[in-house]
Design a protein around this motif. Structure first.
Motif, PDB file in Angstrom:
ATOM      1  N   ASN A   5       0.853  -1.180   0.000  1.00  0.00           N
ATOM      2  CA  ASN A   5       0.000   0.000   0.000  1.00  0.00           C
ATOM      3  C   ASN A   5       0.888   1.228   0.000  1.00  0.00           C
ATOM      4  O   ASN A   5       1.624   1.479   0.939  1.00  0.00           O
ATOM      5  CB  ASN A   5      -0.901  -0.024   1.237  1.00  0.00           C
ATOM      6  CG  ASN A   5      -1.890   1.120   1.250  1.00  0.00           C
ATOM      7  OD1 ASN A   5      -1.826   2.032   0.433  1.00  0.00           O
ATOM      8  ND2 ASN A   5      -2.818   1.067   2.186  1.00  0.00           N
ATOM      9  N   LYS A   6       0.841   1.980  -1.037  1.00  0.00           N
ATOM     10  CA  LYS A   6       1.692   3.164  -1.167  1.00  0.00           C
ATOM     11  C   LYS A   6       1.243   4.287  -0.236  1.00  0.00           C
ATOM     12  O   LYS A   6       1.987   5.195   0.037  1.00  0.00           O
ATOM     13  CB  LYS A   6       1.682   3.671  -2.613  1.00  0.00           C
ATOM     14  CG  LYS A   6       2.141   2.666  -3.617  1.00  0.00           C
ATOM     15  CD  LYS A   6       3.613   2.489  -3.544  1.00  0.00           C
ATOM     16  CE  LYS A   6       4.034   1.539  -4.667  1.00  0.00           C
ATOM     17  NZ  LYS A   6       5.365   1.101  -4.576  1.00  0.00           N
ATOM     18  N   GLU A   7       0.034   4.236   0.290  1.00  0.00           N
ATOM     19  CA  GLU A   7      -0.482   5.274   1.165  1.00  0.00           C
ATOM     20  C   GLU A   7      -0.033   5.095   2.612  1.00  0.00           C
ATOM     21  O   GLU A   7      -0.077   6.027   3.395  1.00  0.00           O
ATOM     22  CB  GLU A   7      -2.017   5.255   1.129  1.00  0.00           C
ATOM     23  CG  GLU A   7      -2.607   5.466  -0.239  1.00  0.00           C
ATOM     24  CD  GLU A   7      -2.399   6.887  -0.726  1.00  0.00           C
ATOM     25  OE1 GLU A   7      -2.533   7.808   0.089  1.00  0.00           O
ATOM     26  OE2 GLU A   7      -2.084   7.054  -1.915  1.00  0.00           O
ATOM     27  N   TYR A   8       0.371   3.890   3.010  1.00  0.00           N
ATOM     28  CA  TYR A   8       0.723   3.601   4.405  1.00  0.00           C
ATOM     29  C   TYR A   8       2.109   4.136   4.729  1.00  0.00           C
ATOM     30  O   TYR A   8       3.065   3.888   4.015  1.00  0.00           O
ATOM     31  CB  TYR A   8       0.676   2.092   4.678  1.00  0.00           C
ATOM     32  CG  TYR A   8       1.074   1.733   6.081  1.00  0.00           C
ATOM     33  CD1 TYR A   8       0.231   2.010   7.150  1.00  0.00           C
ATOM     34  CD2 TYR A   8       2.298   1.139   6.345  1.00  0.00           C
ATOM     35  CE1 TYR A   8       0.599   1.702   8.439  1.00  0.00           C
ATOM     36  CE2 TYR A   8       2.685   0.823   7.633  1.00  0.00           C
ATOM     37  CZ  TYR A   8       1.830   1.112   8.679  1.00  0.00           C
ATOM     38  OH  TYR A   8       2.193   0.804   9.958  1.00  0.00           O
ATOM     39  N   HIS A   9       2.193   4.880   5.835  1.00  0.00           N
ATOM     40  CA  HIS A   9       3.480   5.399   6.300  1.00  0.00           C
ATOM     41  C   HIS A   9       3.722   4.850   7.713  1.00  0.00           C
ATOM     42  O   HIS A   9       2.994   5.160   8.645  1.00  0.00           O
ATOM     43  CB  HIS A   9       3.468   6.933   6.333  1.00  0.00           C
ATOM     44  CG  HIS A   9       4.704   7.522   6.938  1.00  0.00           C
ATOM     45  ND1 HIS A   9       5.932   7.455   6.328  1.00  0.00           N
ATOM     46  CD2 HIS A   9       4.911   8.181   8.099  1.00  0.00           C
ATOM     47  CE1 HIS A   9       6.830   8.043   7.091  1.00  0.00           C
ATOM     48  NE2 HIS A   9       6.229   8.489   8.181  1.00  0.00           N
ATOM     49  N   ASP A  10       4.758   4.027   7.846  1.00  0.00           N
ATOM     50  CA  ASP A  10       5.102   3.419   9.135  1.00  0.00           C
ATOM     51  C   ASP A  10       5.718   4.475  10.042  1.00  0.00           C
ATOM     52  O   ASP A  10       6.649   5.168   9.660  1.00  0.00           O
ATOM     53  CB  ASP A  10       6.084   2.268   8.909  1.00  0.00           C
ATOM     54  CG  ASP A  10       6.368   1.503  10.187  1.00  0.00           C
ATOM     55  OD1 ASP A  10       5.612   1.689  11.159  1.00  0.00           O
ATOM     56  OD2 ASP A  10       7.328   0.715  10.194  1.00  0.00           O
ATOM     57  N   ARG A  11       5.195   4.590  11.283  1.00  0.00           N
ATOM     58  CA  ARG A  11       5.713   5.579  12.236  1.00  0.00           C
ATOM     59  C   ARG A  11       6.943   5.085  12.968  1.00  0.00           C
ATOM     60  O   ARG A  11       7.483   5.762  13.814  1.00  0.00           O
ATOM     61  CB  ARG A  11       4.632   5.926  13.263  1.00  0.00           C
ATOM     62  CG  ARG A  11       3.433   6.593  12.610  1.00  0.00           C
ATOM     63  CD  ARG A  11       2.376   6.957  13.623  1.00  0.00           C
ATOM     64  NE  ARG A  11       1.906   5.776  14.324  1.00  0.00           N
ATOM     65  CZ  ARG A  11       1.494   5.765  15.583  1.00  0.00           C
ATOM     66  NH1 ARG A  11       1.514   6.867  16.291  1.00  0.00           N
ATOM     67  NH2 ARG A  11       1.059   4.660  16.139  1.00  0.00           N
ATOM     68  N   GLY A  12       7.405   3.880  12.710  1.00  0.00           N
ATOM     69  CA  GLY A  12       8.615   3.361  13.336  1.00  0.00           C
ATOM     70  C   GLY A  12       8.430   3.144  14.831  1.00  0.00           C
ATOM     71  O   GLY A  12       7.426   2.623  15.288  1.00  0.00           O
TER      72      GLY A  12
END
Length: 123
Positions: A5-12
């Motif tokens: 999913n290109k929209e998902y940004h992992d917050r780490g």
């Protein structure tokens, strides 16, 4: 086929910040309380009183607690130097592995240290 999913940004690591165990928070609270604990100023003893306690401690192998005259940057007294007198020279005494000069001693008292065998209650 692209499954990412290109929209998902992992917050780490940020996503784990809220997962503290109760043991962790208890330790943090204890450390915070210790930092705010202030050692009260004890009565200034004269050199004869200090010498009397030192001599009795050496002769009778009694444990002592010494308040040092020095204060920290906040004006608070440091923790007492606690233990047995194991030696000395013309300038001071050695309490366990700590050297304390005679002119640094503000107050010295006898204390009774509990043995480790008496610390736990088995009732």
């Amino acid at each position: 086929m692209n499954y990412l999913n290109k929209e998902y940004h992992d917050r780490g690591i940020k996503k784990w910040a809220g997962f503290y165990l109760s043991e962790h928070t208890a330790v943090q609270e204890k450390l915070t309380n210790e930092r705010h604990e202030v050692n009260p100023q004890k009565q200034q003893m004269d050199p004869q009183e200090i010498a009397s306690v030192v001599n009795e401690s050496i002769l009778k192998n009694k444990s002592i607690a010494i308040q040092i005259e020095a204060v920290d940057q906040n004006g608070c007294y440091k923790d007492d130097v606690v233990g047995l007198i194991v030696g000395g020279d013309e300038l001071g005494i050695y309490v366990n592995d700590t050297k304390v000069d005679f002119d640094e001693i503000r107050n010295i008292q006898f204390i009774s240290l509990k043995k480790w065998t008496h610390l736990t209650d088995y009732n």
